[in-house]
Design a protein around this motif. Structure first.
Motif, PDB file in Angstrom:
ATOM      1  N   THR A 151       0.838  -1.197   0.000  1.00  0.00           N
ATOM      2  CA  THR A 151       0.000   0.000   0.000  1.00  0.00           C
ATOM      3  C   THR A 151       0.879   1.255   0.000  1.00  0.00           C
ATOM      4  N   GLU A 198       0.939   3.559   2.236  1.00  0.00           N
ATOM      5  CA  GLU A 198       1.500   3.729   3.585  1.00  0.00           C
ATOM      6  C   GLU A 198       2.736   2.852   3.788  1.00  0.00           C
ATOM      7  N   ARG A 199       2.638   1.586   3.402  1.00  0.00           N
ATOM      8  CA  ARG A 199       3.781   0.675   3.600  1.00  0.00           C
ATOM      9  C   ARG A 199       4.978   1.140   2.784  1.00  0.00           C
ATOM     10  N   TYR A 214       6.858   7.192  13.608  1.00  0.00           N
ATOM     11  CA  TYR A 214       5.516   7.755  13.496  1.00  0.00           C
ATOM     12  C   TYR A 214       5.555   9.279  13.654  1.00  0.00           C
ATOM     13  N   ILE A 265      -0.094   8.895   8.447  1.00  0.00           N
ATOM     14  CA  ILE A 265       0.181   7.460   8.495  1.00  0.00           C
ATOM     15  C   ILE A 265      -0.081   7.022   9.918  1.00  0.00           C
ATOM     16  N   ALA A 266      -1.004   6.066  10.050  1.00  0.00           N
ATOM     17  CA  ALA A 266      -1.445   5.666  11.393  1.00  0.00           C
ATOM     18  C   ALA A 266      -0.322   5.009  12.180  1.00  0.00           C
ATOM     19  N   ARG A 267      -0.314   5.288  13.474  1.00  0.00           N
ATOM     20  CA  ARG A 267       0.688   4.696  14.365  1.00  0.00           C
ATOM     21  C   ARG A 267       0.645   3.166  14.259  1.00  0.00           C
ATOM     22  N   GLY A 268      -0.569   2.618  14.216  1.00  0.00           N
ATOM     23  CA  GLY A 268      -0.735   1.158  14.122  1.00  0.00           C
ATOM     24  C   GLY A 268      -0.110   0.587  12.862  1.00  0.00           C
ATOM     25  N   THR A 269      -0.200   1.347  11.780  1.00  0.00           N
ATOM     26  CA  THR A 269       0.387   0.885  10.510  1.00  0.00           C
ATOM     27  C   THR A 269       1.907   0.823  10.630  1.00  0.00           C
ATOM     28  N   ARG A 287       2.762  -2.188  12.669  1.00  0.00           N
ATOM     29  CA  ARG A 287       2.562  -3.468  11.977  1.00  0.00           C
ATOM     30  C   ARG A 287       3.504  -3.651  10.799  1.00  0.00           C
ATOM     31  N   THR A 288       4.016  -2.546  10.260  1.00  0.00           N
ATOM     32  CA  THR A 288       4.889  -2.655   9.091  1.00  0.00           C
ATOM     33  C   THR A 288       6.333  -2.991   9.472  1.00  0.00           C
TER      34      THR A 288
END
Ligand SMILES: [Zn+2]
Ligand SMILES: [Zn+2]
Length: 151
Positions: free
Chosen positions: A23, A25-26, A46, A56-60, A63-64
């Protein structure tokens, strides 16, 4: 840079295997990590995006990073405290760390003999190694020379 191209391809392959997509974001996380010369943690990364006004979400980010670890773009680094630190593998090449538990000094080292022994141990146990995080804890030279008795 050829190397970065290879890495983004490796990341793409890994994502595909996991049924995930590369994506926007990634891809941005991958690119931003490529600019970092020092070790970093997920929150620091982040914050960089936040300062630039990128959503860009902190969670992303959280997880990335394990995905980048798995395809060898980053390796685990050492830092003080309980946070997980990462650093780009292509900058210094793979290395491991010695951490002084008295002053927090971090020594980077690379030992072919240690790397080979680890690979052999994995082979013996039919274990497929994905990455390793090898840290040695102790007292550095300065701390050893201080008059205070070692803890
Ligand atoms: Zn190593
Ligand atoms: Zn020390």
């Amino acid at each position: 840079m050829q190397k970065q191209k290879d890495q983004i391809r490796d990341l793409g392959v890994l994502l595909q295997k996991k049924g995930l997509k590369l994506t926007y974001e990634r891809k941005r996380i991958f690119e931003e990590v490529g600019k970092l010369r020092e070790h970093f943690d997920a929150d620091g990364l982040y914050e960089r995006f936040k300062r630039k006004g990128e959503r860009i979400a902190r969670g992303t980010v959280y997880r990335t990073l394990p995905l980048l670890l798995e395809c060898g773009v980053v390796q685990k680094s050492a830092g003080t405290g309980k946070k997980e630190f990462f650093e780009r593998t292509s900058f210094k090449g793979h290395h491991d760390h010695m951490v002084c538990i008295r002053c927090g000094k971090i020594i980077e080292f690379h030992s072919e003999a240690v790397e080979r022994a680890q690979a052999k141990a994995c082979e013996d146990f039919h274990f497929k190694l994905v990455f390793h995080d090898h840290r040695l804890f102790g007292h550095c030279k300065n701390c050893r020379n201080r008059s205070v008795p070692p803890s």
